[in-house]
Motif scaffolding. Structure first.
Motif, short mmCIF file in Angstrom:
data_model
loop_
_atom_site.label_atom_id
_atom_site.label_comp_id
_atom_site.label_asym_id
_atom_site.label_seq_id
_atom_site.Cartn_x
_atom_site.Cartn_y
_atom_site.Cartn_z
N TYR A 137 -0.13 6.11 1.11
CA TYR A 137 -0.10 4.67 1.36
C TYR A 137 -0.94 4.25 2.57
O TYR A 137 -1.03 3.06 2.87
CB TYR A 137 1.34 4.19 1.56
CG TYR A 137 2.16 4.27 0.30
CD1 TYR A 137 2.10 3.26 -0.66
CD2 TYR A 137 3.00 5.35 0.06
CE1 TYR A 137 2.85 3.34 -1.82
CE2 TYR A 137 3.75 5.43 -1.10
CZ TYR A 137 3.67 4.43 -2.03
OH TYR A 137 4.42 4.50 -3.18
N VAL A 138 -1.55 5.19 3.28
CA VAL A 138 -2.32 4.88 4.49
C VAL A 138 -3.46 3.91 4.18
O VAL A 138 -3.66 2.92 4.89
CB VAL A 138 -2.84 6.16 5.17
CG1 VAL A 138 -3.86 5.83 6.25
CG2 VAL A 138 -1.68 6.94 5.77
N LYS A 139 -4.21 4.16 3.12
CA LYS A 139 -5.33 3.30 2.77
C LYS A 139 -4.85 1.87 2.49
O LYS A 139 -5.45 0.90 2.94
CB LYS A 139 -6.07 3.86 1.55
CG LYS A 139 -7.28 3.07 1.16
CD LYS A 139 -8.02 3.73 0.00
CE LYS A 139 -9.22 2.90 -0.39
NZ LYS A 139 -9.94 3.48 -1.52
N LYS A 140 -3.74 1.75 1.77
CA LYS A 140 -3.17 0.44 1.44
C LYS A 140 -2.75 -0.31 2.71
O LYS A 140 -2.98 -1.51 2.84
CB LYS A 140 -1.97 0.65 0.52
CG LYS A 140 -1.39 -0.59 -0.07
CD LYS A 140 -0.27 -0.21 -1.04
CE LYS A 140 0.34 -1.41 -1.66
NZ LYS A 140 1.44 -1.07 -2.57
N ILE A 141 -2.16 0.41 3.66
CA ILE A 141 -1.73 -0.21 4.92
C ILE A 141 -2.93 -0.67 5.73
O ILE A 141 -2.95 -1.77 6.27
CB ILE A 141 -0.88 0.77 5.75
CG1 ILE A 141 0.38 1.16 5.00
CG2 ILE A 141 -0.54 0.18 7.11
CD1 ILE A 141 1.27 0.03 4.63
#
Length: 147
Positions: A137-141
């Motif tokens: 989820y890092v990219k989405k955050i």
């Protein structure tokens, strides 16, 4: 900015089309506000046998634990009767973002971010609650935070 209202009796409900010559921060902010205004009002959550109305701004996070879904606010933790995937769908386009398989966080209530060397993100919410962003989820955050 030009605003135009057209009445069409053939429509099932109101429809808003936002047109702009190019994407800008102002256009994105206007689109976000329109999406949020179309969402239902406060959440109904439960404390013991009592139903409590909680505004979206008060919510720090939703999280799953022990086969239940909980809503954490500054005033306490309440039980939610929705599943996380239902909440994620309902909150799409707002400042609520899924950070792991078991957690949705209100980005407006994030007090600090700590980007570790391992590539994960440690989020500290108002009140000191710590959440960890899963690597998937890092990219989405980062997109949601425009980092």
């Amino acid at each position: 900015m030009k605003v135009e209202v057209q009445i069409d009796p053939g429509l099932d409900g109101p429809e808003i089309i936002l047109r702009a010559p190019m994407p800008t921060a102002e256009v994105e902010e206007l689109a976000r506000k329109l999406r949020e205004s179309a969402l239902p009002g406060p959440f109904t959550v439960y404390a013991e046998r009592e139903a409590v109305r909680v505004s979206r701004a008060m919510v720090l996070r939703f999280y799953a634990e022990d086969k239940g879904v909980f809503c954490q606010t500054a005033k306490g933790v309440f039980t939610a009767r929705q599943r996380l995937y239902e909440l994620e769908e309902e909150l799409a386009g707002t400042k609520f973002v899924r950070v792991s398989n078991s957690e949705i966080v209100n980005l407006d209530r994030v007090a600090a971010l700590d980007l570790t060397l391992a590539g994960t993100i440690k989020m500290t919410l108002e009140g000191g609650t710590v959440c960890w962003v899963s690597r998937r989820y890092v990219k989405k955050i980062k997109q949601a935070l425009e980092v």
